[in-house]
Enzyme design. Structure first.
Site, PDB file in Angstrom:
ATOM      1  N   SER A  46       0.819  -1.209   0.000  1.00  0.00           N
ATOM      2  CA  SER A  46       0.000   0.000   0.000  1.00  0.00           C
ATOM      3  C   SER A  46       0.855   1.262   0.000  1.00  0.00           C
ATOM      4  O   SER A  46       0.501   2.256  -0.634  1.00  0.00           O
ATOM      5  CB  SER A  46      -0.934  -0.015   1.215  1.00  0.00           C
ATOM      6  OG  SER A  46      -1.840  -1.100   1.138  1.00  0.00           O
ATOM      7  N   GLN A  51      -0.284   8.160  -3.230  1.00  0.00           N
ATOM      8  CA  GLN A  51      -0.068   9.290  -4.134  1.00  0.00           C
ATOM      9  C   GLN A  51       0.007  10.626  -3.408  1.00  0.00           C
ATOM     10  O   GLN A  51       0.939  11.411  -3.596  1.00  0.00           O
ATOM     11  CB  GLN A  51      -1.200   9.361  -5.165  1.00  0.00           C
ATOM     12  CG  GLN A  51      -1.214   8.248  -6.170  1.00  0.00           C
ATOM     13  CD  GLN A  51      -2.395   8.382  -7.141  1.00  0.00           C
ATOM     14  OE1 GLN A  51      -3.245   9.250  -6.988  1.00  0.00           O
ATOM     15  NE2 GLN A  51      -2.448   7.516  -8.131  1.00  0.00           N
ATOM     16  N   HIS A 337     -10.559   2.091   0.088  1.00  0.00           N
ATOM     17  CA  HIS A 337      -9.248   2.741   0.074  1.00  0.00           C
ATOM     18  C   HIS A 337      -8.453   2.566   1.362  1.00  0.00           C
ATOM     19  O   HIS A 337      -7.241   2.380   1.317  1.00  0.00           O
ATOM     20  CB  HIS A 337      -9.441   4.231  -0.212  1.00  0.00           C
ATOM     21  CG  HIS A 337      -8.174   5.002  -0.349  1.00  0.00           C
ATOM     22  ND1 HIS A 337      -7.218   4.707  -1.310  1.00  0.00           N
ATOM     23  CD2 HIS A 337      -7.691   6.061   0.354  1.00  0.00           C
ATOM     24  CE1 HIS A 337      -6.206   5.547  -1.196  1.00  0.00           C
ATOM     25  NE2 HIS A 337      -6.465   6.381  -0.198  1.00  0.00           N
ATOM     26  N   ARG A 372     -10.884   8.711   8.119  1.00  0.00           N
ATOM     27  CA  ARG A 372      -9.522   9.247   8.105  1.00  0.00           C
ATOM     28  C   ARG A 372      -9.428  10.550   7.326  1.00  0.00           C
ATOM     29  O   ARG A 372      -9.943  10.664   6.217  1.00  0.00           O
ATOM     30  CB  ARG A 372      -8.571   8.224   7.484  1.00  0.00           C
ATOM     31  CG  ARG A 372      -7.137   8.729   7.328  1.00  0.00           C
ATOM     32  CD  ARG A 372      -6.232   7.662   6.776  1.00  0.00           C
ATOM     33  NE  ARG A 372      -6.537   7.299   5.410  1.00  0.00           N
ATOM     34  CZ  ARG A 372      -5.997   7.866   4.331  1.00  0.00           C
ATOM     35  NH1 ARG A 372      -5.146   8.870   4.471  1.00  0.00           N
ATOM     36  NH2 ARG A 372      -6.311   7.453   3.125  1.00  0.00           N
TER      37      ARG A 372
END
Length: 517
Positions: A46, A51, A337, A372
């Site tokens: 991960s 990015q 995600h 998050r």
């Protein structure tokens, strides 16, 4: 079974070789550490795919207090305030540590960090690398540092299959290695295995990340927390590729807007618009898609010809899908995600099993709450790696573990059966009946002892936690319980408790089917 590697006796064993695992190993120097990497080092993970960058109060007009306030707001009332404050205070130093380790952050002409803006942040505070290549650059630097450290031994091709526990004390691991099963004794074990994306059909995560570390802890009886909180990134590239390439939040931070296939703005009238928290944006896009519309991220006016220079990784993914983001809108959809839940740990990263620590996405510190805040994840791993290392160094010296008895390694895990069930039941929106049916099926898989058993055990704890939370908050949205929670409770459970609840649900299954009929 291979013989116990005598040279590894008594070392700290870190399971996982992403930012959390490697930073923990580096922070423990010169103490001997063994790092287990399931595949070739740096080939997948991960961290490598990240990015956006790393969030910290690094710029003028910003402060740890503001960063903490944004984190708590995104967490929708379920963050641990003390943990958030400690994290925000430590974040700038963690970024500086990474820079000293060789991470090449983007800088301004004056040499300061070039900071980006992402959703739900009140300031520009995202330190990035190569535009949208933070994960690649962080891994490059950490791998070089770990390989150069005499105290760190990396075992590539080793997959941890069971945590070995005696009297609620972790004494080692049973792993599958290139030469067969291997027993690894340990003074301390750190689980840093990343996320759960491989448990979902639509995810931005590597398919090999399906909660292996959570399965290790759960099978050993450890307490898990906040398992129902699964974050869906609103803007994965909508195409045939799986996993779905991520279209970073930073694109919206630069002014790109969301529109549907009729040209109507998706976020009009919604507080925060394109920079609302991820759960809000994901539900807005999911609602348009449920109504039969496609959704696009239009960066033409805001970024245009600068797109490739600013976001080279995203531009490459778009080109592969036949999209030119400088000239046409990017088709997007929500995809799993990040997992806010994980192994329940205290302020020092210690689990409910003595000698077992967890760090990074596999841990649940209480930092993220129900949702998050963008770009807090890599920073969290760097901050808590140092905390975990200090905790291990300060732990009482244990007598050498007893000889590890021979044991059969469980079969290589197969997440596919659990993936189908969890994707349907625990997506962007959930309902009780679907969760109950999934929990009953997942419990049978978890108890089967077959390849699907461990992935199903992790998926079961997610489904049962989602059932227990009969309200909607953050990334957890129940169609049958849309109201917010009356209190700030967090859900903790063990695998045994999840199996017991699923057994009770199975007895009620005929009633569910009758009601649906």
């Amino acid at each position: 079974m291979t013989a116990e590697p005598v040279a590894l006796r008594g070392r700290v064993v870190v399971v996982g070789a992403g930012i959390a695992g490697l930073m923990t190993a580096l922070a423990l120097r010169p103490r001997p550490v063994v790092v287990l990497s399931r595949g070739a080092l740096g080939a997948e993970g991960s961290t490598l795919w990240a990015q956006g960058g790393l969030a910290a109060a690094l710029g003028p007009g910003d402060s740890p207090a503001l960063h903490a306030a944004d984190t708590i707001a995104a967490g929708d009332g379920l963050c641990d305030g003390a943990v958030v404050e400690r994290f925000a205070e430590a974040a700038p130093a963690a970024i500086e540590t990474l820079a000293r380790l060789g991470v090449r952050f983007d800088r301004t002409a004056a040499g300061r960090f070039a900071l980006g803006l992402e959703a739900a942040h009140s300031r520009r505070r995202i330190a990035h690398c190569g535009g949208d290549g933070a994960g690649r650059e962080v891994m490059r630097a950490l791998l070089a540092a770990a390989r150069a450290a005499p105290s760190i031994e990396i075992l590539e091709g080793y997959e941890a299959r069971r945590l070995l526990v005696e009297d609620n004390v972790a004494i080692g691991l049973l792993a599958a290695g290139p030469a067969g099963p291997a027993r690894l004794p340990a003074d301390a074990v750190v689980i840093a295995t990343g996320g759960i994306g491989g448990l979902y059909e639509d995810s931005t995560n590597p398919p090999g990340s399906f909660g292996q570390g959570l399965a290790l802890a759960a099978r050993a009886g450890a307490v898990l927390a906040d398992m129902e909180f699964v974050q869906f990134h609103p803007t994965a590239l909508d195409g045939a590729r799986r996993p779905a390439p991520l279209v970073s939040e930073a694109v919206r931070g630069e002014g790109a807007i969301l529109v549907d296939d009729a040209g109507e703005p998706v976020m009009a009238g919604i507080a925060g618009a394109e920079l609302a928290p991820r759960d809000v944006v994901a539900r807005a896009i999911a609602a348009r898609r449920a109504a039969g519309r496609r959704v696009f991220l239009d960066a033409r006016a805001a970024i245009g010809a600068r797109f490739e220079a600013r976001f080279p990784v995203i531009a490459e993914a778009c080109r592969a899908a036949g999209v030119d983001p400088a000239r046409e809108p990017i088709p997007v959809r929500p995809a799993q995600h990040y997992h806010m839940g994980g192994i329940a740990v205290d302020a020092e990263g210690r689990s409910s099993i003595a000698g077992l620590w967890a760090c990074g996405e596999a841990a649940c510190t209480g930092l993220h709450g129900a949702n998050r805040l963008a770009s807090n994840s890599l920073t969290e791993a760097a901050v808590f790696a140092a905390i975990v290392a200090r905790s291990i160094e300060g732990a009482p010296v244990r007598r050498p573990p007893p000889p590890l008895l021979a044991a059969l390694a469980p079969p290589a895990p197969d997440p596919a059966p659990a993936r189908r069930l969890l994707s349907r039941a625990a997506g962007v929106v959930r309902d009780g009946d679907t969760l109950r049916e999934a929990a009953a099926a997942l419990a049978a898989l978890a108890a089967s002892g077959g390849p699907a058993s461990d992935p199903a055990a992790v998926a079961l704890t997610i489904a049962v936690s989602a059932l227990r939370r009969a309200d909607s908050v953050g990334a957890h949205s129940r169609l049958d319980f849309p109201q917010p929670p009356a209190d700030g409770r967090r859900i903790r459970l063990t695998l045994a408790e999840a199996l017991a609840q699923a057994a009770a649900l199975a007895q009620a299954a005929p009633e569910i089917h009758a009601r649906r009929a």
